[in-house]
Design a protein around this motif. Structure first.
Motif, PDB file in Angstrom:
ATOM      1  N   GLN A 137       0.796  -1.200   0.022  1.00 29.19           N
ATOM      2  CA  GLN A 137      -0.001   0.007   0.070  1.00 29.19           C
ATOM      3  C   GLN A 137       0.918   1.468   0.041  1.00 29.19           C
ATOM      4  OE1 GLN A 137      -2.210   1.065   3.778  1.00 29.19           O
ATOM      5  NE2 GLN A 137      -1.209  -0.480   4.668  1.00 29.19           N
ATOM      6  N   PHE A 138       2.361   1.106   0.338  1.00 25.51           N
ATOM      7  CA  PHE A 138       3.034   2.295   0.427  1.00 25.51           C
ATOM      8  C   PHE A 138       3.980   2.501  -0.940  1.00 25.51           C
ATOM      9  CE2 PHE A 138       2.070   1.796   4.835  1.00 25.51           C
ATOM     10  CZ  PHE A 138       0.886   2.797   5.139  1.00 25.51           C
ATOM     11  N   ASN A 154       8.815   6.811   5.855  1.00 20.11           N
ATOM     12  CA  ASN A 154       7.624   7.164   7.248  1.00 20.11           C
ATOM     13  C   ASN A 154       6.416   7.535   6.700  1.00 20.11           C
ATOM     14  OD1 ASN A 154       9.316   6.206   9.540  1.00 20.11           O
ATOM     15  ND2 ASN A 154      10.626   8.399   9.085  1.00 20.11           N
ATOM     16  N   VAL A 155       5.415   7.250   7.533  1.00 21.99           N
ATOM     17  CA  VAL A 155       3.845   7.527   7.350  1.00 21.99           C
ATOM     18  C   VAL A 155       3.437   8.076   8.525  1.00 21.99           C
ATOM     19  CG1 VAL A 155       1.786   6.795   6.410  1.00 21.99           C
ATOM     20  CG2 VAL A 155       3.639   5.857   5.927  1.00 21.99           C
ATOM     21  N   CYS A 156       2.588   9.472   8.514  1.00 16.84           N
ATOM     22  CA  CYS A 156       2.329  10.141   9.664  1.00 16.84           C
ATOM     23  C   CYS A 156       0.952  10.829   9.180  1.00 16.84           C
ATOM     24  CB  CYS A 156       3.341  10.779  10.265  1.00 16.84           C
ATOM     25  SG  CYS A 156       2.647  10.970  11.946  1.00 16.84           S
ATOM     26  N   ASP A 281       6.867  10.497   3.677  1.00 13.35           N
ATOM     27  CA  ASP A 281       8.299  11.071   3.730  1.00 13.35           C
ATOM     28  C   ASP A 281       9.063   9.765   2.913  1.00 13.35           C
ATOM     29  OD1 ASP A 281       7.748  13.451   4.609  1.00 13.35           O
ATOM     30  OD2 ASP A 281       8.447  12.755   6.703  1.00 13.35           O
ATOM     31  N   ALA A 282       9.852  10.014   2.079  1.00 13.77           N
ATOM     32  CA  ALA A 282      10.336   9.043   1.334  1.00 13.77           C
ATOM     33  C   ALA A 282      11.992   9.364   1.024  1.00 13.77           C
ATOM     34  CB  ALA A 282       9.759   8.629  -0.049  1.00 13.77           C
ATOM     35  N   SER A 319       6.055   3.133  10.318  1.00 18.65           N
ATOM     36  CA  SER A 319       6.936   2.568   9.170  1.00 18.65           C
ATOM     37  C   SER A 319       6.148   1.617   8.179  1.00 18.65           C
ATOM     38  CB  SER A 319       8.073   1.813   9.799  1.00 18.65           C
ATOM     39  OG  SER A 319       8.713   0.967   8.834  1.00 18.65           O
ATOM     40  N   PRO A 320       6.616   2.069   7.072  1.00 20.27           N
ATOM     41  CA  PRO A 320       5.966   1.408   5.740  1.00 20.27           C
ATOM     42  C   PRO A 320       6.615  -0.057   5.560  1.00 20.27           C
ATOM     43  CG  PRO A 320       7.538   2.665   4.982  1.00 20.27           C
ATOM     44  CD  PRO A 320       7.465   2.998   6.199  1.00 20.27           C
TER      45      PRO A 320
END
Length: 418
Positions: A137-138, A154-156, A281-282, A319-320
């Motif tokens: 999904q990420f 990161n995902v938030c 963020d990647a 975390s993805p």
């Protein structure tokens, strides 16, 4: 004698064959296979320049893994690690020239912009085998649909944090940030995109609107906030300030709330009903990179299951990396703030250049006070007064012309009869 000699030879053979198993200490974090992989990359003596958000990597404090030091130990490379506070600051530094970053960590909308402006290099995923750990999904996200330039880090979401000692009722709306009783007690995002998103939420707008009037209205609402509560615009300073107990509200990122309550248990949080920004963020490699192989090795290293887990435990962001989410030893396993459900969200996308320029100009005017509500109302009043005076003047002139015309006709009639 022959048997004794044979026994001695066997003993020597065993000790030579299994010295690691018998005497060597097991590595604290990594398997022999992982160690061998990074040692064989040939990065010894090279430098990897990493440009990341502040407070965004496990640094060895309080018993955590020192991720940078571990990467250097495994690869023999040196990491030059520096921080930025906002996507816009990172972008300005990147396009300003004179810098060479190998790894950068922009957010979703900025990744889109960097791709559009051809400022990112395509990644060689043969050098990033740990992409296999990224939750599907990420992957192939809207900002990089071909999964060509980025690896999610990161995902938030954003969140409203409040001090229960200073706020009597549990808030459920961003509108409390305009309440004059909290003047001087509000900490506000010191970056334009997040700040505008809060005003846009209150106004029911699309975060990615291309209508200039929408941005002007959002800016006027932020100017009203500045006049009403005199917010303090902050980024990483929010930790110390909110933990001090002196401020009633702070706008920041959900994971950071979990870090704040470790030092101030009086803090609460809510996802405002108007909606919040969900962001990603990647890791990316910019075109100015001098060590692309080292950059890809660093990206891969950050998604080793052990490293991803340690990093998530340090920064408290989702975390993805699927091994982290499935790890029941995680401090926030199935946490409602890290894995929220049923909340209203919008994601940021890259904006047209005219909107970016308008946003930047309005943000500067808001913070400088040039777009204050008082100034806006005074300008409206001046324009109104000028319009009224102008209207009266026009009426007088028209009346005068009509009067002169009538007098001229009367004079013509008088001359005719005479």
């Amino acid at each position: 004698m022959r048997k004794l000699t044979l026994f001695a030879l066997c003993l020597v053979l065993i000790l030579c064959t299994f010295p690691i198993c018998v005497f060597a200490e097991e590595d604290e974090y990594f398997t022999e296979e992982q160690i061998e992989y990074y040692q064989n990359l040939g990065l010894q003596g090279t430098t990897v320049n990493v440009y990341n958000w502040g407070e965004y990597i496990s640094d060895g404090s309080e018993g955590s893994m020192d991720a940078v030091a571990e990467f250097e130990r495994l690869t023999g490379a040196t990491v030059n690690y520096t921080n930025f506070e906002t996507n816009e600051n990172m972008y300005s530094k990147l396009i300003g020239g004179g810098v060479s970053y190998d790894v950068i960590v922009p957010s979703d909308y900025m990744i889109e912009r960097l791709i559009d402006e051809e400022l990112l290099l395509p990644l060689d995923f043969d050098n990033i085998p740990n992409i296999k750990y990224i939750d599907p999904q990420f992957q192939n996200m809207y900002y990089d649909p071909e999964q060509k330039y980025s690896v999610c880090f990161n995902v938030c979401t954003t969140v409203l944090i409040y001090n229960t000692e200073l706020v009597e009722e549990e808030p459920d709306s961003w509108e409390v940030l305009w309440d004059e009783q909290y003047r001087g007690k509000v900490l506000m995002f010191n970056n334009s995109r997040d700040a505008f998103a809060i005003a846009q939420s209150v106004l029911g707008q699309d975060f990615n609107s291309t209508n200039e009037q929408d941005w002007i209205e959002a800016a006027q609402l932020l100017a009203k906030q500045k006049d009403a509560v005199s917010p303090v615009y902050v980024m990483d300073e929010v930790f110390n300030l909110m933990e001090s107990g002196e401020y009633a509200f702070a706008t920041y990122y959900a994971g950071d709330y979990l870090l704040m309550i470790e030092n101030n248990e009086d803090l609460g949080y809510c996802f405002p009903k108007e909606g919040v920004n969900d962001f990603y963020d990647a890791f990316c490699v910019p075109t100015c990179a001098q060590n692309k192989k080292g950059a890809e090795a660093f990206i891969n290293f950050m998604h080793e299951p052990q490293v991803a887990f340690e990093n998530a435990e340090y920064i408290f962001y989702r975390s993805p990396n699927i091994t982290v989410e499935e790890n029941e030893e995680s401090s926030f396993y199935q946490s409602e703030i890290i894995y929220p459900e049923g909340i209203k969200t919008q994601a940021f996308k890259n904006l047209p250049q005219n909107i970016i320029e308008l946003e930047n100009r309005l943000w500067t005017e808001i913070k400088s006070g040039k777009l204050s509500v008082d100034n806006h109302d005074r300008n409206v009043r001046i324009y109104t007064e000028c319009a009224v005076i102008g209207g009266v003047a026009v009426v007088v002139i028209i009346a005068k012309l009509i009067s002169n015309k009538l007098k001229s006709k009367e004079q013509d009639l008088t001359d005719l009869y005479d």
